[in-house]
Scaffold this motif. Structure first.
Motif, PDB file in Angstrom:
ATOM      1  N   GLU A 128     -21.331 -17.764 -41.546  1.00 11.70           N
ATOM      2  CA  GLU A 128     -21.741 -16.723 -40.875  1.00 11.70           C
ATOM      3  C   GLU A 128     -20.372 -15.750 -40.981  1.00 11.70           C
ATOM      4  N   TYR A 129     -19.275 -16.155 -41.049  1.00 13.42           N
ATOM      5  CA  TYR A 129     -18.233 -15.382 -41.239  1.00 13.42           C
ATOM      6  C   TYR A 129     -18.229 -14.554 -42.492  1.00 13.42           C
ATOM      7  N   ALA A 130     -18.555 -15.064 -43.581  1.00 18.99           N
ATOM      8  CA  ALA A 130     -18.894 -14.609 -44.945  1.00 18.99           C
ATOM      9  C   ALA A 130     -19.815 -13.212 -44.775  1.00 18.99           C
ATOM     10  N   ASN A 131     -20.995 -13.442 -43.951  1.00 14.30           N
ATOM     11  CA  ASN A 131     -21.907 -12.544 -43.982  1.00 14.30           C
ATOM     12  C   ASN A 131     -21.300 -11.369 -42.879  1.00 14.30           C
ATOM     13  N   SER A 132     -20.632 -11.827 -41.965  1.00 13.95           N
ATOM     14  CA  SER A 132     -20.224 -10.576 -41.018  1.00 13.95           C
ATOM     15  C   SER A 132     -19.144  -9.894 -41.700  1.00 13.95           C
ATOM     16  N   ARG A 133     -18.175 -10.384 -42.727  1.00 17.31           N
ATOM     17  CA  ARG A 133     -17.361  -9.703 -43.351  1.00 17.31           C
ATOM     18  C   ARG A 133     -17.784  -8.809 -44.420  1.00 17.31           C
ATOM     19  N   PHE A 134     -18.699  -9.503 -45.499  1.00 17.39           N
ATOM     20  CA  PHE A 134     -19.066  -9.084 -46.647  1.00 17.39           C
ATOM     21  C   PHE A 134     -20.358  -8.415 -46.827  1.00 17.39           C
ATOM     22  N   GLY A 135     -21.342  -8.774 -45.754  1.00 16.33           N
ATOM     23  CA  GLY A 135     -22.656  -8.357 -45.875  1.00 16.33           C
ATOM     24  C   GLY A 135     -23.202  -9.486 -46.467  1.00 16.33           C
ATOM     25  N   PRO A 136     -24.586  -9.061 -46.753  1.00 17.20           N
ATOM     26  CA  PRO A 136     -25.619 -10.298 -47.424  1.00 17.20           C
ATOM     27  C   PRO A 136     -25.359 -10.337 -48.995  1.00 17.20           C
ATOM     28  N   VAL A 137     -24.136 -10.636 -49.186  1.00 16.79           N
ATOM     29  CA  VAL A 137     -23.898 -10.955 -50.820  1.00 16.79           C
ATOM     30  C   VAL A 137     -24.323 -12.439 -51.031  1.00 16.79           C
ATOM     31  N   PRO A 138     -24.819 -12.538 -52.209  1.00 19.66           N
ATOM     32  CA  PRO A 138     -25.161 -14.077 -52.654  1.00 19.66           C
ATOM     33  C   PRO A 138     -24.175 -14.969 -52.123  1.00 19.66           C
ATOM     34  N   ILE A 139     -24.247 -16.133 -51.506  1.00 17.06           N
ATOM     35  CA  ILE A 139     -23.576 -17.105 -51.054  1.00 17.06           C
ATOM     36  C   ILE A 139     -23.743 -18.482 -52.001  1.00 17.06           C
ATOM     37  N   PHE A 140     -22.791 -18.998 -52.483  1.00 20.50           N
ATOM     38  CA  PHE A 140     -22.850 -20.250 -53.126  1.00 20.50           C
ATOM     39  C   PHE A 140     -21.847 -21.359 -52.266  1.00 20.50           C
ATOM     40  N   LEU A 141     -22.504 -22.562 -52.016  1.00 19.35           N
ATOM     41  CA  LEU A 141     -22.029 -23.477 -51.603  1.00 19.35           C
ATOM     42  C   LEU A 141     -21.705 -24.523 -52.272  1.00 19.35           C
ATOM     43  N   ALA A 142     -20.225 -24.768 -52.449  1.00 21.95           N
ATOM     44  CA  ALA A 142     -19.610 -25.830 -53.412  1.00 21.95           C
ATOM     45  C   ALA A 142     -18.813 -26.884 -52.732  1.00 21.95           C
ATOM     46  N   GLY A 143     -19.067 -28.286 -53.113  1.00 21.76           N
ATOM     47  CA  GLY A 143     -18.348 -29.230 -52.394  1.00 21.76           C
ATOM     48  C   GLY A 143     -17.837 -30.522 -53.490  1.00 21.76           C
ATOM     49  N   VAL A 144     -16.997 -31.317 -53.345  1.00 19.14           N
ATOM     50  CA  VAL A 144     -16.588 -32.377 -54.021  1.00 19.14           C
ATOM     51  C   VAL A 144     -16.525 -33.671 -53.092  1.00 19.14           C
ATOM     52  N   SER A 145     -17.072 -34.550 -53.292  1.00 20.01           N
ATOM     53  CA  SER A 145     -16.924 -35.938 -52.664  1.00 20.01           C
ATOM     54  C   SER A 145     -17.562 -35.834 -51.191  1.00 20.01           C
ATOM     55  N   MET A 146     -16.786 -35.713 -50.043  1.00 20.57           N
ATOM     56  CA  MET A 146     -17.343 -35.534 -48.752  1.00 20.57           C
ATOM     57  C   MET A 146     -17.704 -34.041 -48.767  1.00 20.57           C
ATOM     58  N   GLY A 147     -17.020 -33.234 -49.263  1.00 20.92           N
ATOM     59  CA  GLY A 147     -17.137 -31.835 -49.190  1.00 20.92           C
ATOM     60  C   GLY A 147     -18.702 -31.718 -49.907  1.00 20.92           C
ATOM     61  N   ALA A 148     -18.852 -32.256 -50.781  1.00 19.45           N
ATOM     62  CA  ALA A 148     -20.220 -32.219 -51.492  1.00 19.45           C
ATOM     63  C   ALA A 148     -21.471 -32.709 -50.862  1.00 19.45           C
ATOM     64  N   ALA A 149     -21.115 -33.776 -50.035  1.00 21.78           N
ATOM     65  CA  ALA A 149     -22.240 -34.482 -49.113  1.00 21.78           C
ATOM     66  C   ALA A 149     -22.371 -33.380 -48.022  1.00 21.78           C
ATOM     67  N   THR A 150     -21.120 -32.696 -47.595  1.00 22.93           N
ATOM     68  CA  THR A 150     -21.420 -32.017 -46.484  1.00 22.93           C
ATOM     69  C   THR A 150     -22.113 -30.543 -46.826  1.00 22.93           C
TER      70      THR A 150
END
Length: 320
Positions: free
Chosen positions: A150-172
């Motif tokens: 939501e922060y990214a969308n409010s700041r940058f507009g509807p640009v493509p967003i990728f979620l990336a995580g490692v270990s617990m971050g990946a599960a998250t």
């Protein structure tokens, strides 16, 4: 009187085990210090130590903008924003359990920058400079991930967003896929995720500390509810991946001795549209270090597919 004494002892023992479980599994000290240059011990990490340290130094030396947002429950969250170019896709990056954002994403952030993405490198709650004292194995962190979107969308507009995580971050980031995410979330890159919070804690009990999960898990669940204010079964990467329509790339070392590679296979089996790439000989979070060229190629291919899919240029799965 004897029975009363036994009952008191049992209550005290249960209370101790519950509190002990909370401090071992979930609690994070407010005096925690982040040292991204402190690498895990063991021969698996020793082999790639110099490369990892070089990547950490490179990322640590880059200019960034500190960013703070407020999570859904009032916890202050901290991240580093790295700008590549205006209007570029944004990758939101979440590190592992009791990990360091700089260390865990020393390779992943480099790949994102080389792909022309702006990045938000996040300190998860109860880690680094973010607030909070309870690590919830992705249950609350997945909602923090939504706050960063939501922060990214409010700041940058509807640009493509990728979620990336490692270990617990990946599960998250996989668990976050079970939330109502905006349509511009283009893809999820999950490196060595576990299938669910309960599953990874059971594995640690059984194989790492050699205690029966059936004995400990009731106290762990109670500790999560009483002291962490969350349900340990409140989220599952497998269930979220099964129900989402967002493309998923799973990356996992075949010699991962902390999060078994089979957990990524379980997630992959639950999400037929997902892609799984495994790396022979790679330990936990070390796939990029062991085979950087193949890892980079898989990520590059996935990002291209997601971008084409988002703009309607492709209709098939298109992933190998």
């Amino acid at each position: 009187m004897t029975w009363l004494l036994i009952a008191i002892i049992l209550v005290l023992l249960a209370s101790f085990l519950t509190l002990f479980s909370y401090f071992v599994a979930f609690h994070s000290s407010p005096r925690r210090a982040e040292d991204p240059y402190k690498l895990p011990s063991g021969e698996q990490y020793e082999q790639g130590r110099e490369l990892m340290l070089s990547l950490i130094r490179e990322l640590d030396g880059l200019p960034f903008e500190p960013v703070t947002i407020t999570a859904f429950d009032g916890v202050q969250l901290y991240g580093r924003y790295y700008h590549v170019r205006d209007g570029a896709p944004v990758q939101i990056e979440l590190h592992g359990y009791r990990g360091s954002a700089l260390r865990d994403f020393c390779g992943g952030n480099k790949l994102a920058r080389e792909a022309g993405m702006n990045t938000l490198l996040v300190d998860e709650r109860a880690n680094g400079r973010s607030g909070g004292r309870t690590i919830t194995f992705g249950v609350k962190e997945r909602r923090d991930c939504l706050s960063w979107i939501e922060y990214a969308n409010s700041r940058f507009g509807p640009v493509p967003i990728f979620l990336a995580g490692v270990s617990m971050g990946a599960a998250t980031v996989l668990m976050a896929a079970g939330l109502p995410l905006p349509a511009n979330v283009a893809g999820i890159i999950a490196d060595c995720p576990y299938s669910s919070p309960e599953a990874i804690i059971r594995k640690v009990c059984r194989k790492d500390i050699h205690l029966p999960p059936a004995l400990l898990m009731p106290f762990v669940r109670l500790a999560a509810r009483l002291f962490g204010r969350f349900r340990l079964d409140g989220a599952s990467a497998v269930e979220a991946a099964r129900d989402t329509g967002i493309p998923i790339l799973l990356l996992h070392g075949e010699d991962d001795r902390f999060v078994p590679c089979g957990m990524s296979r379980e997630i992959h089996d639950a999400a037929p549209g997902s892609t799984l790439v495994t790396f022979p000989g790679a330990g936990h979070g070390l796939s990029y270090i062991v085979d950087g060229a193949r890892y980079a190629a898989a990520v590059e291919r996935f990002i291209l597919y997601c971008m084409q899919r988002l703009t309607g240029e492709t209709t098939g799965a298109g992933q190998t």
